[in-house]
Design a protein around this motif. Sequence first.
Motif, PDB file in Angstrom:
ATOM      1  N   MET A 120      43.468  52.936 -30.129  1.00 31.10           N
ATOM      2  CA  MET A 120      43.651  51.917 -29.005  1.00 31.10           C
ATOM      3  C   MET A 120      42.310  51.158 -28.887  1.00 31.10           C
ATOM      4  O   MET A 120      42.313  49.842 -28.981  1.00 31.10           O
ATOM      5  N   MET A 121      40.996  51.801 -29.146  1.00 31.52           N
ATOM      6  CA  MET A 121      39.792  50.689 -29.151  1.00 31.52           C
ATOM      7  C   MET A 121      39.787  50.112 -30.459  1.00 31.52           C
ATOM      8  O   MET A 121      39.398  49.029 -30.341  1.00 31.52           O
ATOM      9  N   ASN A 122      40.183  50.504 -31.478  1.00 30.23           N
ATOM     10  CA  ASN A 122      40.329  49.636 -32.632  1.00 30.23           C
ATOM     11  C   ASN A 122      41.245  48.439 -32.644  1.00 30.23           C
ATOM     12  O   ASN A 122      41.242  47.487 -32.879  1.00 30.23           O
ATOM     13  N   ASP A 123      42.391  48.657 -31.683  1.00 32.53           N
ATOM     14  CA  ASP A 123      43.266  47.647 -31.634  1.00 32.53           C
ATOM     15  C   ASP A 123      42.691  46.690 -30.598  1.00 32.53           C
ATOM     16  O   ASP A 123      42.731  45.392 -30.747  1.00 32.53           O
ATOM     17  N   LEU A 124      42.087  46.996 -29.547  1.00 35.70           N
ATOM     18  CA  LEU A 124      41.621  46.262 -28.347  1.00 35.70           C
ATOM     19  C   LEU A 124      40.414  45.756 -28.534  1.00 35.70           C
ATOM     20  O   LEU A 124      40.157  44.655 -27.828  1.00 35.70           O
ATOM     21  N   ARG A 125      39.638  46.373 -28.915  1.00 35.42           N
ATOM     22  CA  ARG A 125      38.073  45.912 -29.348  1.00 35.42           C
ATOM     23  C   ARG A 125      37.449  45.819 -27.892  1.00 35.42           C
ATOM     24  O   ARG A 125      36.830  44.750 -27.614  1.00 35.42           O
ATOM     25  N   VAL A 126      37.769  46.526 -26.969  1.00 33.87           N
ATOM     26  CA  VAL A 126      37.051  46.460 -25.703  1.00 33.87           C
ATOM     27  C   VAL A 126      35.621  46.964 -25.617  1.00 33.87           C
ATOM     28  O   VAL A 126      35.605  48.346 -26.040  1.00 33.87           O
ATOM     29  N   PRO A 127      34.657  46.319 -25.441  1.00 33.87           N
ATOM     30  CA  PRO A 127      33.154  47.126 -25.687  1.00 33.87           C
ATOM     31  C   PRO A 127      32.739  48.230 -24.652  1.00 33.87           C
ATOM     32  O   PRO A 127      33.246  47.946 -23.215  1.00 33.87           O
ATOM     33  N   VAL A 128      32.502  49.342 -25.052  1.00 36.16           N
ATOM     34  CA  VAL A 128      32.162  50.283 -24.084  1.00 36.16           C
ATOM     35  C   VAL A 128      30.732  50.903 -24.314  1.00 36.16           C
ATOM     36  O   VAL A 128      30.269  50.578 -25.556  1.00 36.16           O
ATOM     37  N   THR A 129      30.043  51.262 -23.475  1.00 39.77           N
ATOM     38  CA  THR A 129      28.833  52.206 -23.768  1.00 39.77           C
ATOM     39  C   THR A 129      28.967  53.577 -23.574  1.00 39.77           C
ATOM     40  O   THR A 129      29.560  54.157 -22.428  1.00 39.77           O
ATOM     41  N   MET A 130      28.682  54.360 -24.621  1.00 37.71           N
ATOM     42  CA  MET A 130      29.133  55.961 -24.380  1.00 37.71           C
ATOM     43  C   MET A 130      27.644  56.687 -24.206  1.00 37.71           C
ATOM     44  O   MET A 130      26.677  56.724 -24.986  1.00 37.71           O
ATOM     45  N   PHE A 131      27.732  57.352 -23.188  1.00 37.03           N
ATOM     46  CA  PHE A 131      26.616  58.306 -22.665  1.00 37.03           C
ATOM     47  C   PHE A 131      27.327  59.731 -23.127  1.00 37.03           C
ATOM     48  O   PHE A 131      28.070  60.274 -22.201  1.00 37.03           O
ATOM     49  N   LEU A 132      26.471  60.340 -24.278  1.00 30.26           N
ATOM     50  CA  LEU A 132      27.091  61.491 -24.693  1.00 30.26           C
ATOM     51  C   LEU A 132      26.249  62.709 -24.388  1.00 30.26           C
ATOM     52  O   LEU A 132      25.047  62.571 -24.628  1.00 30.26           O
ATOM     53  N   LEU A 146      34.099  54.661 -33.354  1.00 26.21           N
ATOM     54  CA  LEU A 146      33.699  53.885 -32.140  1.00 26.21           C
ATOM     55  C   LEU A 146      32.284  53.057 -32.166  1.00 26.21           C
ATOM     56  O   LEU A 146      32.065  51.988 -31.899  1.00 26.21           O
ATOM     57  N   GLN A 147      31.381  53.716 -32.746  1.00 23.48           N
ATOM     58  CA  GLN A 147      30.040  53.172 -32.861  1.00 23.48           C
ATOM     59  C   GLN A 147      30.083  51.987 -34.001  1.00 23.48           C
ATOM     60  O   GLN A 147      29.595  50.909 -33.784  1.00 23.48           O
ATOM     61  N   ALA A 148      30.982  52.165 -34.989  1.00 23.97           N
ATOM     62  CA  ALA A 148      31.162  51.149 -36.035  1.00 23.97           C
ATOM     63  C   ALA A 148      31.706  50.018 -35.475  1.00 23.97           C
ATOM     64  O   ALA A 148      31.712  48.749 -35.853  1.00 23.97           O
ATOM     65  N   LEU A 149      32.745  50.013 -34.155  1.00 28.14           N
ATOM     66  CA  LEU A 149      33.141  48.951 -33.681  1.00 28.14           C
ATOM     67  C   LEU A 149      32.066  48.142 -32.685  1.00 28.14           C
ATOM     68  O   LEU A 149      32.240  46.970 -32.099  1.00 28.14           O
ATOM     69  N   GLY A 150      30.968  48.652 -32.545  1.00 31.18           N
ATOM     70  CA  GLY A 150      29.894  47.981 -31.714  1.00 31.18           C
ATOM     71  C   GLY A 150      29.501  48.663 -30.572  1.00 31.18           C
ATOM     72  O   GLY A 150      28.705  48.264 -29.843  1.00 31.18           O
ATOM     73  N   ASP A 151      29.984  49.723 -30.281  1.00 29.35           N
ATOM     74  CA  ASP A 151      29.839  50.727 -28.979  1.00 29.35           C
ATOM     75  C   ASP A 151      28.707  51.229 -29.357  1.00 29.35           C
ATOM     76  O   ASP A 151      28.532  52.001 -30.223  1.00 29.35           O
TER      77      ASP A 151
END
Length: 281
Positions: free
Chosen positions: A114-126, A141-146
């Motif tokens: 889904m994220m690869n399709d939509l490219r909505v930026p998110v910040t992940m607190f892991l 997900l990190q590779a998408l810039g998140d």
Amino acid sequence: MGDYWGRSVRVVAGAAVLALALAACQRSAAEKPKGTAPVAPLAPAVGQKPDTAAVWRKWGLKPLVPAPAPPVDKPLELPRKGPAKVFESVPTKDRVVFVTLDDGQEKDPKFVEMMNDLRVPVTMFLTKDDIQDDYGYFKPLQALGDRIQDHTITHPVLPTLGLEGQKHEICGDRDALTEQYGTAPTLLRPPFGRWNSLTQQAARECGISGIVMWRASMQIHDFQYDDPKKELHPGDILLAHFRGPKQLKGETMTRMFADLLKQIERRGFSVARLEDYISVR
């Protein structure tokens, strides 16, 4: 002789056809209103793929308004020294909100799709304890810039710990995330939103400049708002979690995230990358 006459007839016939075609073109030009420009084929909007709407429909969604370019002058400055700064929104007039995802318990492959399709930026607190069984899940997900940020090792209530206990949790998560993802976190999401002055001090000693709170949190299908009017505002930070059917009463991560995006789209907001609006000075 017969062959000569045959060729002559064909030449005359060809000339007649050409004359008729030329006359038709002249009539068409004469009938066309003056000042009419030639019709050009429609082109997709700049920066938008022709299939954008179709990709969003795949997930039952309408495309969000594209986010503006990141501001050159970052509206939120975090200090390099002293207690880590606590904030829940970014001071901006851009009609944008920022989506954050916590923990990392659920690792749904469909969400990566889904994220690869939509490219909505998110910040992940892991949280280390939640992700150590599959660090690799978050790398696409990190590779998408998140961006990947700090959320402690075990997700404790930080104010119940002393300074050294808080540093152990924050620095330990920072070290694990840096080793796995190659970039040291600069932001902290305190578990349960609980923090005190020692949290600010511990965060700073662990290389953290900002402690990130939120203005609204996603609850399966809708937000729980800090605003009594249940409205979003420019610069609001939104909280959601990596959750699955067990925590979402049977719903999937992708369904929860789709409902989150619907709430944002209905209010006419874009989603921007939080780190694009922050500087450390």
